[in-house]
Write a protein that holds these residues in place. Structure first.
Motif, mmCIF file in Angstrom:
data_model
loop_
_atom_site.group_PDB
_atom_site.id
_atom_site.type_symbol
_atom_site.label_atom_id
_atom_site.label_comp_id
_atom_site.label_asym_id
_atom_site.label_seq_id
_atom_site.Cartn_x
_atom_site.Cartn_y
_atom_site.Cartn_z
ATOM 1 N N UNK A 278 0.852 -1.185 0.000
ATOM 2 C CA UNK A 278 0.000 0.000 0.000
ATOM 3 C C UNK A 278 0.888 1.235 0.000
ATOM 4 N N UNK A 279 0.292 2.366 -0.256
ATOM 5 C CA UNK A 279 1.043 3.618 -0.228
ATOM 6 C C UNK A 279 1.713 3.785 1.144
ATOM 7 N N UNK A 280 3.029 4.032 1.105
ATOM 8 C CA UNK A 280 3.821 4.202 2.322
ATOM 9 C C UNK A 280 3.770 2.989 3.240
ATOM 10 N N UNK A 281 3.544 1.796 2.651
ATOM 11 C CA UNK A 281 3.552 0.539 3.398
ATOM 12 C C UNK A 281 2.536 0.552 4.546
ATOM 13 N N UNK A 282 1.430 1.235 4.361
ATOM 14 C CA UNK A 282 0.448 1.389 5.435
ATOM 15 C C UNK A 282 -0.563 0.241 5.427
ATOM 16 N N UNK A 283 -0.867 -0.291 6.600
ATOM 17 C CA UNK A 283 -1.892 -1.322 6.750
ATOM 18 C C UNK A 283 -3.177 -0.705 7.281
ATOM 19 N N UNK A 284 -4.323 -1.190 6.796
ATOM 20 C CA UNK A 284 -5.614 -0.629 7.169
ATOM 21 C C UNK A 284 -6.496 -1.608 7.918
ATOM 22 N N UNK A 285 -6.183 -2.902 7.842
ATOM 23 C CA UNK A 285 -7.076 -3.871 8.458
ATOM 24 C C UNK A 285 -8.332 -4.046 7.639
ATOM 25 N N UNK A 286 -9.435 -4.384 8.304
ATOM 26 C CA UNK A 286 -10.693 -4.632 7.607
ATOM 27 C C UNK A 286 -11.353 -3.315 7.201
#
Length: 780
Positions: free
Chosen positions: A471-479
């Motif tokens: 993802x952009x900037x290695x960001x995780x969002x979860x569900x």
């Protein structure tokens, strides 16, 4: 009676009784009878057509046709005279008009300077002979085999002939025209024979190189030498001459400044072929040939009057007219059609709205180009902008921005298809999911409310090809819901969705919407928008969504009239290519990008918006080589793209380069994102161009346009006091980030529909987990 006589009597009796026997017996008896007849020296007579058709009649007919053909040719030779040639005088002006009939431009001053053959180096002269007609100095001026092939191709509708001699091409250029008719070809043959008998080979060659069209508006070798190498014809080197000679086969395809990778490869092969022929004919030393390198042309100079946006509009209109001439059968190739356009005499009316065109130019200057300072920052010289504005109800192209000036940058940034579209492709994946009624891995129908796992680098499930995009900037969002995934442009969600739908289906729907997908591989990586497209194409794709799924093909030219013909252009509005509900649901979801996503600062908070409903999508490519915002209102669709292209005079001239740091940006490592300059240009132009505030009329019950997309922050949530090690580039929201850790990837993506039961793991809302940073207009 002896035995022999008895046997003969029985045989005779058997023959008389034959008609009463079975068919097998009759056949045998008939055979015996035939044998008897043959034995008796009698021959069976011919019957039917065989009595009239034999080798004598066939030969006689053939010879008769030959004599008739020869007689007809002799008559033709006697009655056809060499006409008075005056190619330059036949050149007329083309008139280009805005949609209201006001003059946009007038062209037609022929860029041609006749030079004597002795002013052209001998080895350069030979490049044209080697490229087009090695037997030129020996033949009678015609190639009967090539002419016959051309006649057959014309009669059968197979297209452009090949194999014409230099003499024939000179006759076509100077005495006749480019029409692909049997009459013209027969006249070309007769006149070529006469010209060859009455004119020296040197004069024919001089006429050929001085009347041929080389592209770039250049007629003749002197204009071509200036256009491509900035020198006079007398100063051309043999390798440069070989390029100019190679151009004549397909100037629109081989022009280095605008050629595709395929075009460049083909013209290099043609160039090598020309030089190799010179070696073969003894006109060039093989050692010198081996040391030669392809001479890349210099940046072209546009014709006077083509400065600013005028040149882009004129050339784009010429291209559209040429394509239509081929489509309707008036010309057999784009090069023939382009020659017909360049010959002049056309009045071409564009769909361009003069006021909107002026507004778009003014907006790009105010929002972008006035902030670029190449002397202060080298990267500023690498920034190119392109934009196209379309009426979704009619398909008319109302405004087009091709670059700072046609005289400074020859390539039209509005029509170039070579930069990645990045995340502006994501809505097409969702459109395919809706139109195909696709399901997730767990069997749930995909909707705007379907929940996916937005964990960074989460491996996709169900694909034969391993893929785990960041993802952009290695960001995780979860569900997250699909609505949130669109708002935040979450790669991992759309990679999984593409696999759920099936990449073949995704590309099929994208093609129906207007993208060029025929040569694309059906692999999950395409979900990141790694394919190229132009702002013109993307405006058409989003216009189709805006038009409730009815195909919109952007139309630049309204009509083209000539004294000899009127060209009709097809209707820009086509058939229903995806369902109305699918298109409207995508539109509904895309309103969330503006209200709660990556375009909120530039578009939602623009004071000129005045409540206007907007749908759109940002996009930023890998290594920041392109940045996009394509958005729309019910009445106007505009696609804006920024492209990093190495500036002229640098080591990376013409190459795709990063735009980081442009205009002095330092936030987010200087990244130029789709939510920044592209969205700012879009908003200022669109809100300035709209006449009244409008709302979408949508046939859907889901998405941000019909459902609230934000939740009131709960008092218990607090912002983490610990800074993250990775900078964020996400859009500001009304909520602080949660301190909850995202769920870890699993073998099966989370695709369950939201329920009224509170989940044990916090589910991200469309504004969940995004830090507030209202000062940064360049979030992706």
């Amino acid at each position: 009676m002896g035995r022999a006589e008895e046997r003969r009597a029985r045989q005779a009796q058997g023959r008389r009784a034959a008609p009463k026997r079975s068919s097998g017996a009759a056949s045998g008896s008939a055979s015996g009878s035939a044998s008897g007849a043959t034995a008796g020296g009698k021959k069976a007579g011919r019957s039917g057509i065989r009595r009239f058709v034999n080798w004598k009649t066939i030969l006689g007919t053939f010879l008769g046709c030959c004599l008739l053909g020869m007689g007809a040719f002799i008559v033709l030779y006697m009655v056809v005279d060499i006409p008075k040639g005056n190619a330059a005088a036949r050149q007329q002006s083309n008139i280009y008009q805005y949609s209201d009939g006001k003059l946009l431009a007038r062209t037609g001053t022929v860029n041609r300077e006749i030079v004597d053959l002795d002013k052209v180096p001998k080895d350069v002269q030979k490049t044209f002979v080697a490229a087009e007609n090695k037997s030129f100095y020996k033949d009678a001026g015609v190639d009967l085999k090539g002419t016959a092939r051309g006649l057959i191709n014309t009669l059968s509708g197979k297209g452009k002939q090949g194999g014409s001699t230099i003499t024939q091409q000179y006759v076509k250029n100077y005495y006749l025209n480019q029409d692909q008719t049997v009459t013209r070809k027969l006249k070309e043959l007769v006149i070529s024979l006469k010209v060859d008998r009455q004119t020296s080979k040197d004069d024919i060659l001089a006429g050929y190189i001085n009347t041929s069209y080389y592209g770039e508006g250049a007629y003749g070798i002197q204009a071509a030498a200036q256009a491509y190498y900035g020198v006079d014809a007398s100063e051309l080197k043999v390798e440069q001459g070989a390029y100019l000679a190679s151009l004549l086969q397909a100037p629109s395809q081989y022009d280095w400044a605008v050629a595709t990778d395929t075009g460049k490869r083909l013209v290099k092969a043609r160039w090598a072929y020309t030089l190799d022929n010179m070696v073969e004919e003894g006109w060039l030393d093989s050692a010198k040939r081996a040391a030669m390198k392809f001479p890349e042309p210099v940046a072209p100079k546009g014709a006077p009057g083509m400065e600013g946006q005028t040149g882009y509009l004129v050339k784009a209109a010429d291209s559209a007219l040429a394509k239509q001439l081929v489509a309707q059968g008036t010309a057999t190739s784009l090069d023939d059609a382009q020659n017909m356009v360049d010959a002049g005499g056309w009045t071409i009316t564009l769909n361009i709205d003069k006021k909107k065109q002026a507004l778009l130019e003014k907006t790009v200057k105010a929002q972008l180009t006035s902030k670029l300072d190449p002397k202060k920052r080298k990267v500023d010289g690498d920034i190119q902008a392109g934009a196209v504005s379309v009426d979704p109800k009619t398909g008319k192209v109302l405004a087009m921005y091709g670059g700072k000036s046609y005289l400074d940058h020859y390539i039209n940034n509005a029509t170039r298809p070579d930069y990645q579209v990045a995340s502006t492709f994501k809505p097409l994946i969702f459109a395919a999911a809706l139109d195909e009624e696709a399901k997730t891995q767990s069997g749930k129908t995909i909707t705007a409310n379907t929940v996916y796992d937005g964990t960074n680098r989460r491996p996709v499930v169900g694909s034969d090809i391993a893929f785990a995009p960041p993802n952009e900037d290695e960001r995780s969002y979860g569900n997250v819901t699909v609505q949130t995934a669109v708002n935040k442009s979450i790669n991992s969600v759309f990679a999984q969705m593409g696999v759920d739908v099936g990449m073949d289906e995704v590309l099929k729907v994208a093609g129906k919407l207007g993208m060029d997908t025929e040569k694309l591989e059906s692999v999950p990586a395409q979900t990141l928008g790694s394919m190229g497209a132009s702002p013109l194409q993307m405006a058409g794709v989003y216009a189709t969504l805006d038009n409730h799924g009815k195909k919109v093909t952007p139309a630049l030219v309204a009509k083209a009239e000539h004294k000899d013909r009127t060209v009709k252009f097809p209707d820009a509005i086509g058939d229903q290519v995806i369902s109305e509900e699918a298109a409207d649901t995508v539109t509904s979801v895309l309103t969330g990008v503006v209200d709660d996503g990556t375009a909120r600062v530039s578009v939602r908070d623009n004071p000129a918006r005045d409540g206007q409903q907007v749908a759109g999508k940002t996009g930023t490519s890998d290594n920041n080589k392109s940045a996009w915002f394509t958005g729309y209102t019910p009445d106007l669709v505009t696609s804006v793209g920024l492209f990093g292209e190495g500036a002229v005079g640098t080591s990376k001239a013409g190459q795709q380069v990063s735009m980081k740091g442009a205009t002095g940006l330092v936030a987010e490592s200087g990244r130029v994102n789709g939510g920044g300059f592209p969205a700012q240009i879009w908003a200022e132009y669109t809100f300035g161009a709209m006449g009244k505030v409008t709302k979408f009329d949508l046939n859907t019950t889901s998405g941000a346009a019909v459902q609230p997309t934000t939740l009131t922050p709960t008092p218990t949530r607090t912002q983490s006091s610990t800074p993250t090690s990775t900078p964020t580039t996400e859009e500001p929201t009304t909520e602080p980030p949660t301190t909850s850790s995202p769920p870890t990837p699993t073998d099966e993506p989370t695709t369950t529909e939201p329920t009224t039961t509170k989940p044990t793991t916090p589910t991200a809302t469309p504004t969940d987990g995004i830090p507030d940073n209202p000062l940064d207009p360049n979030s992706q």
